[in-house]
Enzyme design. Structure first.
Site, PDB file in Angstrom:
ATOM      1  N   TYR A  57       6.750  -6.735  -3.952  1.00 53.86           N
ATOM      2  CA  TYR A  57       6.335  -7.945  -3.240  1.00 53.86           C
ATOM      3  C   TYR A  57       7.320  -9.087  -3.521  1.00 53.86           C
ATOM      4  CZ  TYR A  57       1.819  -5.503  -2.855  1.00 53.86           C
ATOM      5  OH  TYR A  57       0.823  -4.585  -2.603  1.00 53.86           O
ATOM      6  N   ARG A 223      -5.243  -8.009   7.547  1.00 57.24           N
ATOM      7  CA  ARG A 223      -4.076  -8.898   7.602  1.00 57.24           C
ATOM      8  C   ARG A 223      -4.300 -10.131   8.478  1.00 57.24           C
ATOM      9  NH1 ARG A 223      -0.574  -3.448   7.935  1.00 57.24           N
ATOM     10  NH2 ARG A 223      -2.495  -2.851   9.000  1.00 57.24           N
ATOM     11  N   ARG A 242       3.395  -8.228  10.846  1.00 59.92           N
ATOM     12  CA  ARG A 242       2.265  -8.078  11.777  1.00 59.92           C
ATOM     13  C   ARG A 242       2.680  -8.112  13.246  1.00 59.92           C
ATOM     14  NH1 ARG A 242      -1.515 -12.741   9.317  1.00 59.92           N
ATOM     15  NH2 ARG A 242       0.540 -13.747   9.286  1.00 59.92           N
TER      16      ARG A 242
END
Length: 331
Positions: A57, A223, A242
């Site tokens: 991350y 999300r 996304r």
């Protein structure tokens, strides 16, 4: 805040756990470091005692942010749920995908869980987090190039050394869980689960219930889709993963928002937002121990944490499920 035990461990994370993927910025169109630190601290103030992060991350950024956020807090009051097995700095294992780091540089991601890599990753994570142990250490994704035995025995070694307290896995199917449990006592499986992604109910959930394994549900808000804040024509920042997902087509946003409108009266009657009600429904499902909820600022973090101050009756959970059964997304 409610707390639940992970498997047969002594770990009792909050049912709403802080998911620190978005805080690291990577694949979310960036993030402000100070906002992310404030979000974690705000969560802690509201009873969120567990943070889920990973080296991948932000290629270490999320771990550094978590480390800074928990500095000064009683270490035994914070549970660090960390991961290993995704390398951006080593071409070994299963090729995952190509991406860009937070600076826009091209990187290739590999799923690799060889022993020497795990030992190195753990040392790097401990340094970035500013701690001498990790509460739950989880393989991030299966690695077909490394025997599960080698991977789990490496984690068992870290447990013996006191650098890790408990072992977990992520994205494992039932066969992989069965194999892994031969070599180290597992306490959890972290898998994607949301109102619109429930395939684990067929096999993973029953297996975990039968074998005293906790399920950590990630992306319970799918999300952001299930927050009710998405609108047709939704635009995403550059680098936001996304943008290409079918969940966020105009048609699916419209269908999802129509469903959320149907459960809105129940949410309002309890003083909740639609997103908070979604989180409560998630942690009320059989086998789901905790839900990982991401936040990039204090306001989002507080809203997630405050959801756990309310509870749903079985009838209310069933009424939501009845409406949910009518929602069909288009792939």
């Amino acid at each position: 805040m409610e707390y639940r035990k992970l498997g047969n461990s002594t770990l009792t994370p909050s049912v709403i756990t802080f998911g620190a993927w978005a805080a690291g910025g990577w694949m979310w169109g960036g993030a402000e470091r100070k906002d992310a630190i404030d979000a974690i601290r705000a969560s802690y103030d509201l009873g969120v005692n567990a943070i889920d992060t990973a080296p991948i991350y932000g290629q270490g950024t999320s771990e550094e942010i978590v480390g800074e956020a928990i500095k000064g807090l009683p270490r035994d009051k914070v549970l660090i749920l960390n991961k290993f097995g995704m390398r951006w700095d080593l071409e070994k294992g299963d090729f995952g995908f190509s991406s860009k780091d937070n600076n826009g540089n091209e990187i290739d991601i590999y799923k690799y869980a060889g022993k020497e890599s795990i030992i190195l990753e753990c040392e790097n994570s401990l340094r970035r987090l500013g701690t001498d142990y990790i509460d739950l250490y989880q393989i991030h994704w299966p690695d077909s190039t490394t025997p599960i035995q080698e991977t789990m025995e490496a984690v068992a070694q870290l447990i013996e050394q006191g650098k890790v307290r408990y072992a977990g896995v992520c994205n494992y199917n039932t066969e992989q869980l069965e194999e892994a449990r031969k070599y180290v006592p597992l306490v959890s499986n972290q898998v994607p689960y949301s109102m619109v992604k429930r395939n684990i109910e067929a096999d993973v959930v029953p297996y975990c219930l039968d074998n005293d394994l906790s399920i950590l549900a990630y992306s319970p808000m799918e999300r952001g889709l299930l927050t009710g804040k998405m609108r047709p024509g939704q635009s995403f920042s550059e680098g936001d993963h996304r943008a290409g997902l079918f969940y966020f087509t105009d048609e699916n946003i419209i269908r999802t928002n129509a469903f959320l409108a149907k459960i809105k009266p129940l949410a309002e009657s309890k003083g909740l937002s639609a997103g908070q009600l979604v989180l409560l429904w998630t942690i009320a499902q059989p086998g789901i121990t905790i839900a990982l909820a991401g936040a990039r600022n204090k306001e989002q973090a507080e809203q997630n944490a405050k959801a756990a101050a309310v509870s749903l009756t079985p009838d209310e959970v069933n009424s939501i499920s009845t409406e949910l059964a009518k929602l069909q997304l288009v792939k």
